[in-house]
Design a protein around this motif. Structure first.
Motif, PDB file in Angstrom:
ATOM      1  N   GLN A   1      10.413  21.487 -37.371  1.00  0.00           N
ATOM      2  CA  GLN A   1      10.050  22.566 -38.268  1.00  0.00           C
ATOM      3  C   GLN A   1       8.550  22.485 -38.573  1.00  0.00           C
ATOM      4  OE1 GLN A   1      12.667  22.971 -41.548  1.00  0.00           O
ATOM      5  NE2 GLN A   1      11.479  24.596 -42.530  1.00  0.00           N
ATOM      6  N   VAL A   2       7.889  23.629 -38.533  1.00  0.00           N
ATOM      7  CA  VAL A   2       6.455  23.672 -38.780  1.00  0.00           C
ATOM      8  C   VAL A   2       6.201  23.768 -40.278  1.00  0.00           C
ATOM      9  CG1 VAL A   2       4.335  24.986 -38.393  1.00  0.00           C
ATOM     10  CG2 VAL A   2       6.045  24.779 -36.570  1.00  0.00           C
ATOM     11  N   GLN A   3       5.263  22.986 -40.748  1.00  0.00           N
ATOM     12  CA  GLN A   3       4.849  23.059 -42.153  1.00  0.00           C
ATOM     13  C   GLN A   3       3.371  23.389 -42.223  1.00  0.00           C
ATOM     14  OE1 GLN A   3       6.125  19.207 -43.685  1.00  0.00           O
ATOM     15  NE2 GLN A   3       7.962  20.146 -44.534  1.00  0.00           N
ATOM     16  N   LEU A   4       2.995  24.143 -43.259  1.00  0.00           N
ATOM     17  CA  LEU A   4       1.612  24.526 -43.486  1.00  0.00           C
ATOM     18  C   LEU A   4       1.193  24.047 -44.860  1.00  0.00           C
ATOM     19  CD1 LEU A   4       1.826  28.246 -42.268  1.00  0.00           C
ATOM     20  CD2 LEU A   4       1.034  26.282 -40.956  1.00  0.00           C
ATOM     21  N   VAL A   5      -0.026  23.523 -44.955  1.00  0.00           N
ATOM     22  CA  VAL A   5      -0.558  23.071 -46.235  1.00  0.00           C
ATOM     23  C   VAL A   5      -1.933  23.684 -46.426  1.00  0.00           C
ATOM     24  CG1 VAL A   5      -1.253  21.119 -47.648  1.00  0.00           C
ATOM     25  CG2 VAL A   5       0.735  20.925 -46.124  1.00  0.00           C
ATOM     26  N   GLU A   6      -2.075  24.467 -47.502  1.00  0.00           N
ATOM     27  CA  GLU A   6      -3.358  25.088 -47.817  1.00  0.00           C
ATOM     28  C   GLU A   6      -4.123  24.239 -48.833  1.00  0.00           C
ATOM     29  OE1 GLU A   6      -0.403  28.737 -47.941  1.00  0.00           O
ATOM     30  OE2 GLU A   6      -0.475  26.719 -48.780  1.00  0.00           O
TER      31      GLU A   6
ATOM     32  N   CYS B   1      -6.172  25.545 -43.953  1.00  0.00           N
ATOM     33  CA  CYS B   1      -4.724  25.476 -43.726  1.00  0.00           C
ATOM     34  C   CYS B   1      -4.485  24.587 -42.518  1.00  0.00           C
ATOM     35  CB  CYS B   1      -4.154  26.859 -43.489  1.00  0.00           C
ATOM     36  SG  CYS B   1      -2.413  26.874 -42.999  1.00  0.00           S
ATOM     37  N   VAL B   2      -3.691  23.551 -42.707  1.00  0.00           N
ATOM     38  CA  VAL B   2      -3.371  22.648 -41.592  1.00  0.00           C
ATOM     39  C   VAL B   2      -1.896  22.795 -41.240  1.00  0.00           C
ATOM     40  CG1 VAL B   2      -2.983  20.697 -43.153  1.00  0.00           C
ATOM     41  CG2 VAL B   2      -3.473  20.285 -40.741  1.00  0.00           C
ATOM     42  N   LYS B   3      -1.654  22.895 -39.948  1.00  0.00           N
ATOM     43  CA  LYS B   3      -0.291  23.043 -39.401  1.00  0.00           C
ATOM     44  C   LYS B   3       0.207  21.673 -38.976  1.00  0.00           C
ATOM     45  CE  LYS B   3      -0.254  25.636 -35.714  1.00  0.00           C
ATOM     46  NZ  LYS B   3      -0.066  24.660 -34.628  1.00  0.00           N
ATOM     47  N   SER B   4       1.481  21.382 -39.254  1.00  0.00           N
ATOM     48  CA  SER B   4       1.990  20.019 -39.071  1.00  0.00           C
ATOM     49  C   SER B   4       2.151  19.623 -37.606  1.00  0.00           C
ATOM     50  CB  SER B   4       3.334  19.855 -39.786  1.00  0.00           C
ATOM     51  OG  SER B   4       4.286  20.776 -39.280  1.00  0.00           O
ATOM     52  N   ARG B   5       2.312  20.603 -36.721  1.00  0.00           N
ATOM     53  CA  ARG B   5       2.492  20.246 -35.316  1.00  0.00           C
ATOM     54  C   ARG B   5       2.144  21.429 -34.433  1.00  0.00           C
ATOM     55  NH1 ARG B   5       6.979  22.412 -32.998  1.00  0.00           N
ATOM     56  NH2 ARG B   5       8.643  23.219 -34.340  1.00  0.00           N
ATOM     57  N   SER B   6       1.951  21.152 -33.182  1.00  0.00           N
ATOM     58  CA  SER B   6       1.660  22.207 -32.216  1.00  0.00           C
ATOM     59  C   SER B   6       2.909  23.041 -31.949  1.00  0.00           C
ATOM     60  CB  SER B   6       1.164  21.586 -30.904  1.00  0.00           C
ATOM     61  OG  SER B   6      -0.034  20.880 -31.105  1.00  0.00           O
ATOM     62  N   ILE B   7       2.679  24.260 -31.495  1.00  0.00           N
ATOM     63  CA  ILE B   7       3.776  25.189 -31.200  1.00  0.00           C
ATOM     64  C   ILE B   7       3.624  25.637 -29.752  1.00  0.00           C
ATOM     65  CG2 ILE B   7       4.828  27.398 -31.805  1.00  0.00           C
ATOM     66  CD1 ILE B   7       3.534  27.092 -34.583  1.00  0.00           C
TER      67      ILE B   7
ATOM     68  N   ALA C   1       6.426  29.990 -40.403  1.00  0.00           N
ATOM     69  CA  ALA C   1       6.180  29.173 -41.588  1.00  0.00           C
ATOM     70  C   ALA C   1       5.219  29.872 -42.541  1.00  0.00           C
ATOM     71  CB  ALA C   1       5.608  27.819 -41.188  1.00  0.00           C
ATOM     72  N   TRP C   2       5.389  29.541 -43.826  1.00  0.00           N
ATOM     73  CA  TRP C   2       4.458  29.935 -44.877  1.00  0.00           C
ATOM     74  C   TRP C   2       4.019  28.680 -45.616  1.00  0.00           C
ATOM     75  CZ3 TRP C   2       2.632  34.829 -45.793  1.00  0.00           C
ATOM     76  CH2 TRP C   2       3.312  35.887 -45.199  1.00  0.00           C
ATOM     77  N   GLY C   3       2.785  28.665 -46.052  1.00  0.00           N
ATOM     78  CA  GLY C   3       2.339  27.585 -46.900  1.00  0.00           C
ATOM     79  C   GLY C   3       2.814  27.799 -48.327  1.00  0.00           C
ATOM     80  N   GLN C   4       2.492  26.825 -49.171  1.00  0.00           N
ATOM     81  CA  GLN C   4       2.929  26.890 -50.568  1.00  0.00           C
ATOM     82  C   GLN C   4       2.008  27.753 -51.426  1.00  0.00           C
ATOM     83  OE1 GLN C   4       1.105  24.498 -49.323  1.00  0.00           O
ATOM     84  NE2 GLN C   4      -0.467  24.065 -50.863  1.00  0.00           N
ATOM     85  N   GLY C   5       0.847  28.075 -50.901  1.00  0.00           N
ATOM     86  CA  GLY C   5      -0.096  28.930 -51.618  1.00  0.00           C
ATOM     87  C   GLY C   5      -1.152  28.131 -52.361  1.00  0.00           C
TER      88      GLY C   5
END
Length: 116
Positions: free
Chosen positions: A1-6, A22-28, A105-109
């Motif tokens: 599962q992809v996670q995003l952190v802003e 914004c960093v994405k947890s893994r490549s897609i 995915a969406w980040g938490q904002g």
């Protein structure tokens, strides 16, 4: 599962600048776009800027000439915001969307407040 952190939000005065990250947890292993959306109190979430896997960009009319979206590698996207206005105040969200239209995915904002 992809996670995003802003990160990078904050309180600034009108005319100042901020850079959101914004960093994405893994490549897609599929074609996808990355974008920034925002939601102000009492309003619907709206697209601010998007960058495709090919590097093309698009912006909301309200931010053209002031905001710049960019990517660094496969897992990082930035939003440089200059000449900020009070109406830019909102929670900003990072998004990953496949070119099929599916949201991955969406980040938490992150909160951006522009006020004197």
């Amino acid at each position: 599962q992809v996670q995003l952190v802003e990160s990078g939000g904050g309180l600034v005065q009108p005319g100042e600048s901020l850079r959101l990250s914004c960093v994405k947890s893994r490549s897609i292993p599929r074609a996808y776009d990355m974008g920034w959306y925002r939601q102000a109190p009492g309003k619907q979430r709206e697209l601010v800027a998007v960058i495709t896997s090919g590097g093309s960009t698009d912006y909301a009319d309200s931010v053209k000439g002031r905001f710049t979206i960019s990517r660094a590698g496969a897992n990082m996207v930035y939003l440089q915001m200059n000449s900020l206005k009070p109406e830019d105040t909102a929670v900003y969200y990072c998004n990953v969307r496949l070119t099929t239209g599916e949201d991955l995915a969406w980040g938490q904002g992150t909160q951006v407040t522009v006020s004197s």
